[in-house]
Design an enzyme around this catalytic site. Structure first.
Site, PDB file in Angstrom:
ATOM      1  CD  GLU B 278     -74.886  31.014   8.284  1.00 13.64           C
ATOM      2  OE1 GLU B 278     -73.951  30.473   8.825  1.00 13.64           O
ATOM      3  OE2 GLU B 278     -76.165  31.039   8.872  1.00 13.64           O
ATOM      4  CD  GLU B 281     -71.854  29.827   2.501  1.00 14.73           C
ATOM      5  OE1 GLU B 281     -71.630  30.343   3.628  1.00 14.73           O
ATOM      6  OE2 GLU B 281     -71.216  28.628   2.505  1.00 14.73           O
ATOM      7  CB  CYS B 304     -73.542  29.628  14.918  1.00 11.69           C
ATOM      8  SG  CYS B 304     -74.267  30.392  13.368  1.00 11.69           S
ATOM      9  CB  SER B 324     -72.739  28.230   6.093  1.00  8.73           C
ATOM     10  OG  SER B 324     -72.014  29.667   6.122  1.00  8.73           O
ATOM     11  CE  LYS B 363     -69.433  29.141  19.805  1.00  9.96           C
ATOM     12  NZ  LYS B 363     -69.272  29.395  18.142  1.00  9.96           N
ATOM     13  CD  GLU B 366     -66.164  27.749  16.815  1.00 14.73           C
ATOM     14  OE1 GLU B 366     -66.968  27.526  15.704  1.00 14.73           O
ATOM     15  OE2 GLU B 366     -66.173  28.672  17.677  1.00 14.73           O
ATOM     16  CD  GLU B 371     -59.709  24.662  11.351  1.00 19.43           C
ATOM     17  OE1 GLU B 371     -58.853  24.038  11.398  1.00 19.43           O
ATOM     18  OE2 GLU B 371     -60.980  24.301  11.220  1.00 19.43           O
ATOM     19  CB  CYS B 520     -76.312  29.373  22.414  1.00 20.71           C
ATOM     20  SG  CYS B 520     -75.932  29.017  20.728  1.00 20.71           S
TER      21      CYS B 520
END
Lengths: 1053, 589
Positions: B278, B281, B304, B324, B363, B366, B371, B520
């Site tokens: 990141e 990036e 994240c 990102s 999560k 996710e 994908e 988190c």
């Protein structure tokens, strides 16, 4: 018709000029001519066809060439909605009701062209006799004071000119040009107006608080989310006089410094929305809304917001949330809207009625408004009068007007000769006011003291066909569905209350449920977030408070006296019968000519079939559902035919029981209560002893009821039948003279039933009462009926209005009196005697004088010669729900010459005869105290029932008391129940549920001619022939068909 | 200050306080249910009723402001009776089968009933209607258990700015749920699970995958590895009686090993990896913008937090290019475990099962995104919340408190302090700055103890600026550039930030977004009950964890360096691109 373009009014002078011009343009009637017809276009009249009537009137006018001369005005609601469509014709406001399009031609031809009023369309007064031709002559209007409704029914709400001609916007003009905002609030303070939405918060204070709240922007809101079932005053104002609301809001806005207002109307009021929209548009066009009104710096505009009919949106914070586009739900207060309201800004929120008052107050002055009403509440209040009254509709009266006046004087009393039972005031948050409180002033605090609220003014009148438990259930169901679901007490608590009430209505309640309801109700009231929850339990709590006995009856006896609760009612007639006779059963059996079976079925519950066929008060007929079709089944007539078919006496089932037969039970008094008790005991195998003080058995049936109503042989036959069952009857055996209560107990009687009746007359305490020729009715009747003769005068007066009075009067007439006059201090409507008896008496020549009160008896040589009478008038309502007679102060005394006075003003227990050997608990009124369910007294072996316990009552009630006591004695002595007749028995009559009801009309029993009644005691009523009886029996609708109610409590099973 | 009396104690309280606050001031506890800190009191549950002298009705302490001379009785007979009745009502409505309920251990309603001495529920009757909504991978809702306290409504609507849940219907039929009584899948729910974290009863819980995890562990043919997110170690202890903020990293590793996982690894490892990817990036985007003058999406947002990704896809698709392209550390771990690690231990990807322990319910969603199968199979197989892990440990009969402290396994268990602070709001930003600054200048981030204090703590949107000087030659284009960063946590704050950027443009280069308040450590899968006090304790535990480490910068992680050397090549290289990066697409609401 094209709406005229209204001119823009840029200053106050222009408003005044327009007003003047409009007034002059109004058609002026020439002598005897009609220039105006008002057609009520209120919601109710529209739904009953006002539009068609208007069209027909227009055509008729045009046809007659009167279209130009006579103005046809569509007004808002005029009030008396039940008789719509309503049309007022001419300057004297001739009131036509129930007008149909086909009446239009006649109205125009006869009244407008010919000057002859159409009498058949005029409203009759409460008595239904005299046509009351004009609006102002109608009781309904005469007693109202219309402030809020001042324009409703007079103007076309869609023409702002009509409003302006009647001083519309004059108050706004005055306020904007002559008064400061503070002065406006001061004037409101002087007026004492309290918010008409329900809570009664002082309007001026609300305005003051909003004006003091620090803010740049403020709002005024109008609550038109009227949601109480049956209440529609706000709708009518919006529909009939929308400008008064707009003007009121504009004044409020000026007072608090607001420039924008919203009217929150429920979407269910499309007509109100439409007329209000038209009114707003016209007000804008005239410059009465918008920028710089009347050329002043002041600007105000108004928008409508529609709500989708959530009841809770009547709560102010919920309403505000709804306008803001959120879910309409209340939030905690404080902050109050006056501090933090719409979009967080100070907001004044009043309802339609409150705003409609404002222009009148500012125009006439606060002091004018303050002069109406009570010490704490000023002005007038509109009520939506609905339910069992004759005249329903909108009524406006000064605050503090007694409830009874609204119900009787304006409402015309109870429909269908029923009795007032309760008034439900204040909608779902309100409470029920019983008849003991008919005098309660319609005012915030007095209503709250009785557990009701003023609310928005819903006033539903209920008669005895209403079940109060069912009413409570209905309202709690409503609020529990309308609860927003936010706070727990309201969301869950009302549901739990509903469930308990449903249980009670289904006969599955328990006594503890009543306390549970009270506890829950008080919890919900004190713990809920908003006004909805805080008042939701009121209908339940107030009905428990005032009608607890009905709850107890539902639970304990599984009985709904009103015949409403479906699961407790096999048929309403059956529920109404104190004895529980299977009415549809015996009536249907008669219809099938199965007379013996019918009679046996009757005697299952009631031994005195023949007696009751003649003298029963027949409460069953009062509840007969056939009445909703045409008239009730003539149940007593059918019964009369049935008993006349009995050739050999039909003895009912007796279950012999050696153990029971060995027990000693005494019954004191061979009246209907005592004999019934003995009858039912005997059927369970007992052999009771009955002691009767007089020489002949029958109690009041023989001592008081004359033979022309109840032939002696009919009674004797049924007494013999009872003796056949094993009852030992001893006459001339008087308690206190021949034996005592303790003596009986000592002799081994395990249970004693005291049913000695109320044999003594109550003396009249006036000067001269001790004179010769003054007697009392019970004594008079007993003497004739038992001894066979009694002295009778030539000019006889009977004082009293009960059955004893009528019986004495009719007896006196038969015994040769030249004139008999019954004197009664109230009116005929209030007389407790049976209406048909009074009718017969009058036919036989008895004179009736009402509203008179004997002040003293004239006495000459020790003999009565006259009665000094005083005129009375009806005053306030007493605890029985009747108006209390009052002296007419200025009336001169009048003397009625008489030579005999029979006093019939009440009956009493013969306390001396009871003996002093036992301590008997007595009620406040002097009757013997006994458990109404079992007859048990304070002594374990002594029971009591009949008139001695209840006071003078009906034969059926006495029979019921006897039955209940027999069951209770059996249960006490054996520890089990033998009352086999109480279970459900299928009468076995056939019925086709798909057949249409037969069309025969109700028939009355025949009576013998008047000539045949003179000087003798022949039975007056005559039975039908068989054909008539069978036809009449077939009129029964068989409400009991397919219904098996939950078992009567105490059933053998 | 106002003078009031509570239970005959005279006290002075701040004007504008509520009765509840005043009572707490003197240590008097009034029970609450619907009340949430920092949210406007709604007065719905009525569990906090108290008696106020002169008031017609009982008053809800949470929403009643104090006034001068007020006299309050918090536990008068009337108040206690009414509060007990409220709880009785709730129990009569609530279809609770306590022994089988997810919440039987920490149910607030049950606790209230016990405190108030509810001996039995005096009412029987209709109960709330059951409708089980298990339409999403993350959450299960059960209307029959819902007591309509509306905490979830408030959290979803006001804190998270999502508004997927609200009251519908009237009276007893009122239900809390998605619009038109749809299931969650049918609305724009981001599956953050804040509702499940805040629910006082078992009406909203995570969808459990404990049985599947047990089954995998018990299958001898499978190699089951576990990764634990940085936030777990600062919260798991609460499930075993430790005070909030107790670090249990070592005991957690021991417990995971005893549960039977074949590899006990750390999401921290891929957090370090994330920073490298990141950070690179970000620098690449800056170079494109500043040197190449090419159009490039700036500011760049962190990626994240899967709730945030959902939120952007539903509500702010115009910002998707700014996010990102890095996968989250959880997904990077799965991809690395099933490729690099699989090769290392000589197993096929399909023989490896990756279990995550996450503070998060999103999560779970996710891991199931279509994908996320860079390894050729599902990269992450099962996601457990912190609460689920605790339950497994209890079920296995492991005495957590007496476990020794153990280490994570190599190679995927080694991490820097920078990875730890991923758990806190501002942490990812701080970790990125530590590495990026050093890459650009060759010097350590000039901040006290490496902490960028401006972006720590519970402020809603925080910002910092850092002027870069003394750059290495290849980064000279950044010389003198003032790097502006912002940090937002809680989607409500994020919504406000994005609306502001939409309207006014952005001064920022890099923005960290975390879905949950506090980051988190306050995730929807964390032990209940999480309030700000608990958040601060967990945050400070995480900083302690960071400071306790020698290695505090991601680029220093030797195993990450080895991973690049042996397998990935360079950050943003082709393999990285394939395994560690993803793309986003807007979703219809």
């Amino acid at each position: 018709m094209n709406a005229p373009a209204w001119p823009k009014l840029s200053c106050v002078a222009e408003l005044a000029a327009l007003r003047e011009r409009l007034r002059q343009e109004q058609p002026v009637a020439k002598e005897g001519q009609v220039s105006q017809i008002l057609v009520c276009f209120g919601g109710s009249c529209l739904s009953s066809g006002a539009k068609e009537v208007r069209d027909a009137l227009r055509q008729a006018l045009d046809r007659e060439g009167l279209g130009e001369r006579v103005a046809l005005v569509e007004t808002g609601c005029m009030g008396p909605c039940v008789v719509g469509p309503v049309v007022l014709v001419g300057e004297d406001r001739t009131f036509y009701q129930g007008v149909k399009p086909e009446d239009a031609a006649e109205i125009v031809a006869s009244h407008i062209r010919g000057g002859r009023k159409v009498e058949r369309l005029m409203l009759k007064d409460a008595s239904g006799k005299t046509p009351a031709p004009c609006r102002q002559d109608l009781d309904f209007f005469k007693r109202q004071t219309q402030v809020v409704l001042r324009n409703c029914g007079w103007i076309d709400p869609e023409r702002i000119g009509d409003t302006i001609a009647r001083d519309g916007y004059a108050a706004l003009a005055k306020v904007l040009t002559e008064m400061t905002p503070a002065a406006v609030i001061d004037e409101m303070k002087t007026s004492g107006l309290r918010g008409r939405g329900g809570a009664g918060f002082p309007t001026w204070l609300k305005w003051q608080l909003a004006s003091e709240s620090h803010a740049d922007v403020r709002y005024v809101l109008c609550n038109a989310d009227e949601g109480d079932p049956g209440a529609y005053m706000d709708r009518s104002v919006l529909e009939g006089d929308p400008h008064s609301v707009i003007e009121g809001m504009a004044i409020a806005a000026y007072a608090v410094g607001a420039q924008q207002g919203y009217v929150y109307v429920r979407a269910e009021y499309p007509l109100a929305v439409e007329r209000l929209s038209v009114a707003i548009a016209q007000a804008r066009a005239c410059g009465l809304l918008g920028a710089n009104i009347f050329g002043t710096p002041y600007s105000f505009d108004l928008e409508i917001r529609m709500g989708s009919g959530a009841f809770v949106c009547g709560e102010e914070t919920a309403l505000i949330a709804s306008i803001e586009g959120k879910r309409g739900e209340p939030r905690p207060r404080p902050p109050f809207p006056a501090q933090k309201g719409l979009w967080g800004k100070p907001t004044v929120l009043n309802n339609v009625e409150t705003y409609a008052n404002v222009p009148a107050i500012l125009l006439n002055g606060g002091a004018w408004y303050e002069s109406m009403g009570t010490a704490k509440s000023k002005g007038t209040k509109v009520f939506a009068l609905a339910g069992a009254v004759r005249n329903t509709g909108l009524v406006e009266v000064p605050v503090g007007t007694p409830l009874g006046e609204v119900v009787y004087d304006i409402g015309g009393g109870i429909r269908n000769n029923r009795h007032f039972k309760a008034a439900q005031i204040g909608g779902p948050s309100g409470g029920c006011i019983p008849r003991e409180h008919l005098n309660v002033p319609l005012d915030y605090e007095p209503l709250a003291e009785l557990g009701a609220i003023m609310g928005s003014g819903g006033l539903i009148v209920m008669d005895e066909d209403t079940c109060m438990v069912d009413v409570a259930r209905f309202f709690i169901e409503f609020v529990q569905e309308e609860s927003c679901g936010k706070c727990v007490p309201c969301r869950v608590g009302t549901r739990r209350m509903l469930e308990i009430l449903e249980r009670i209505c289904a006969g599955k309640g328990e006594m503890a449920d009543i306390d549970r309801l009270v506890e829950l109700g008080q919890f919900i009231k004190s713990a809920s977030l908003c006004g909805l929850g805080q008042t939701a339990p009121n209908p339940v709590l107030s009905t428990i408070r005032h009608f607890r006995n009905e709850y107890e009856e539902h639970i304990r006896d599984r009985h709904c006296a009103a015949g409403v609760c479906a699961e407790l009612v096999r048929a309403p007639c059956l529920s109404a019968c104190p004895v529980g006779v299977d009415v549809p059963g015996f009536v249907s059996l008669v219809g099938e000519k199965r007379y013996a079976e019918a009679l046996r079925l009757h005697r299952e519950k009631n031994p005195f079939a023949s007696v009751c066929a003649r003298v029963c008060f027949h409460t069953c007929e009062d509840k007969c559902r056939r009445a909703s079709l045409d008239e009730p089944v003539s149940i007593r007539g059918v019964k009369r035919f049935m008993v006349d078919q009995e050739v050999t006496i039909q003895v009912p089932e007796v279950r012999e029981n050696a153990a029971n037969a060995a027990r000693k039970i005494a019954v004191i008094g061979a009246g209907p209560a005592g004999l019934s008790c003995a009858y039912f005991l005997a059927r369970m195998g007992y052999k009771p002893d009955v002691f009767e003080a007089e020489a002949r058995p029958g109690g009041m049936l023989v001592q008081a009821i004359p033979a022309y109503r109840l032939p002696r042989e009919e009674l004797a036959r049924e007494v013999r039948m009872i003796e056949h069952l094993g009852v030992n009857l001893e006459t001339d055996r008087a308690l206190g003279r021949d034996f005592t209560l303790t003596g009986l107990h000592d002799k081994g009687y395990e249970a004693v039933f005291l049913a000695v009746g109320a044999p003594l007359g109550v003396p009249l305490d006036v000067p001269g009462a001790g004179a010769q020729g003054v007697t009392e009715a019970m004594h008079f009747l007993r003497q004739y009926n038992i001894r066979g003769s009694v002295p009778v005068g030539k000019r006889v007066a009977v004082i009293g209005g009960g059955n004893a009075a009528i019986d004495a009067a009719r007896t006196a007439i038969r015994l040769g009196a030249e004139s008999v006059t019954v004197l009664y201090r109230r009116t005929r409507e209030e007389m407790p005697a049976y209406a048909e008896e009074i009718e017969e008496a009058l036919q036989e020549g008895v004179a009736l004088r009402t509203l008179v009160h004997p002040e003293a008896f004239d006495v000459k040589n020790g003999r009565v010669t006259g009665i000094r009478c005083r005129a009375m008038k009806l005053g306030e309502f007493d605890r029985s729900g009747r108006r209390r007679p009052e002296d007419v102060a200025e009336s001169a005394g009048e003397v009625l010459p008489v030579d005999q006075v029979i006093v019939a003003i009440g009956q009493a227990l013969d306390a001396k005869a009871l003996g002093g050997d036992v301590e008997l608990e007595r009620t406040a009124k002097g009757w013997v105290k006994a458990d109404p369910r079992t007859g048990a007294t304070s002594l374990p072996w002594l029971y009591a029932g009949g008139d001695a316990v209840s006071g003078p009552s009906s034969v059926a009630e006495a029979i019921a008391a006897g039955e209940r006591t027999a069951v209770a004695i059996d249960a006490k002595l054996t520890g089990s129940g033998h009352a086999f007749w109480r279970g459900y028995h299928d009468a076995g009559a056939s019925f086709d549920p798909n057949a249409d009801p037969v069309a025969y009309a109700r028939e009355r029993l025949q009576t013998i001619s008047l000539e045949k009644r003179r000087q003798n005691f022949t039975e007056v009523e005559q039975p039908w022939n068989e054909g008539t009886a069978v036809r009449q029996a077939k009129r029964c609708l068989r409400c009991d068909y397919g219904k098996q109610p939950c078992a009567h409590a105490g059933t053998e099973d | 200050m106002l003078n009031i009396t509570i239970n005959s104690q005279k006290i002075q309280v701040q004007e504008g306080s509520t009765v509840l606050q005043a009572a707490r001031q003197i240590g008097v506890t009034v029970p609450t249910l619907c009340n949430l800190e920092k949210r406007e009191a709604i007065g719905a549950c009525r569990v906090c009723l108290v008696e106020v002298e002169g008031a017609r009705t009982l008053q809800a302490a949470c929403s009643t402001p104090v006034h001068e001379g007020m006299v309050v009785l918090t536990h008068s007979a009337k108040a206690r009776a009414a509060r007990r009745q409220v709880v009785e009502m709730l129990l009569s409505e609530h279809d609770g089968d306590c022994p089988t309920c997810d919440r039987s251990g920490d149910c607030e309603l049950r606790a209230l009933a016990e405190e108030m001495g509810v001996a039995r529920v005096p009412f029987s009757g209709l109960r709330a209607k059951r409708h089980t909504d298990d339409s999403t991978p993350a959450l299960v809702r059960d209307n029959a258990k819902c007591i309509k306290c509306r905490r979830c409504v408030s959290v979803c609507g006001e804190v998270q700015g999502v508004g997927a849940l609200f009251p519908q219907g009237r009276g007893f039929q009122t239900v809390i749920g998605p619009a038109f009584t749809r299931d969650l899948e049918g609305v724009a729910c981001v599956q953050c699970g804040q509702c499940a974290a805040i629910c006082p009863v078992g009406a909203i819980v995570e969808k459990s995958c404990i049985p599947e995890v047990w089954k995998a562990i018990e299958n001898p043919h499978l190699h089951v590895v576990v990764q634990t997110a940085p936030a777990i170690r600062a919260a798991l202890g609460e499930c075993f009686g430790y005070a909030p903020g107790t670090r249990v990293t070592g005991k957690m590793a021991a417990a995971l090993r005893r549960l039977g996982f074949d590899g006990v690894f750390d999401t921290n490892f891929t957090a370090d990896l994330t920073i490298l990817e990141e950070g690179t990036e970000l620098l690449t985007r800056l170079k494109k913008a500043l040197v190449d003058k090419q159009p490039v999406a700036l500011p760049m947002f962190t990626s994240c937090s899967p709730g945030w990704i959902n939120f952007a896809e539903y509500y702010f698709p115009q910002f998707l290019p700014n996010i990102s392209t890095c996968k989250s550390p959880q997904q990077m771990f799965g991809a690395v475990a099933k490729t690099y690690y699989a090769q290392k231990i000589g197993r096929k990807p399909e023989e490896i099962v990756v279990v995550s322990v996450m503070p998060c319910t999103a999560k779970k969603f996710e891991a199931q995104r279509p994908e996320m199968n860079a390894s050729g199979v599902r990269d992450v197989d099962y996601v457990l919340t912190t609460r689920e892990l605790a339950r497994m440990i209890k079920e296995a009969g492991i005495d957590f408190r007496s476990l020794p402290d153990e280490q994570m396994d190599a190679p995927l268990g080694i991490s820097s302090g920078a990875a730890d602070i991923f758990a806190n709001t501002g942490g990812v930003m701080e970790a990125a700055l530590r590495t990026a600054y050093e890459i650009v200048t060759g010097r350590e981030l000039p901040a006290a103890n490496l902490h960028v204090s401006a972006i720590a703590g519970l402020g809603g949107v925080k910002e910092a600026a850092l002027t870069i000087t003394g750059t290495k030659p290849e980064w000279s284009f950044l010389e003198g550039v003032e790097l502006k960063v912002a940090v937002s946590h809680g989607l409500g704050n994020t919504r406000r930030l994005l609306e502001h950027i939409k309207a006014n443009g952005s001064p920022y280069h890099f923005i960290e977004v975390m879905t949950c308040p506090g980051g988190c450590i306050g995730g929807g899968g964390q032990p209940r009950f999480t309030d700000d006090a608990v958040r601060l304790l967990r945050i400070s535990a995480i900083y302690d964890e960071d400071e306790s480490k020698k290695m505090r910068k991601s680029h220093e992680n030797p195993d990450v360096q080895k991973l690049y050397k042996e397998f990935l090549g360079a950050p943003l290289g082709e393999k990285s691109h394939h395994l560690l990066h993803t793309r986003y697409a807007g979703k219809a609401k």
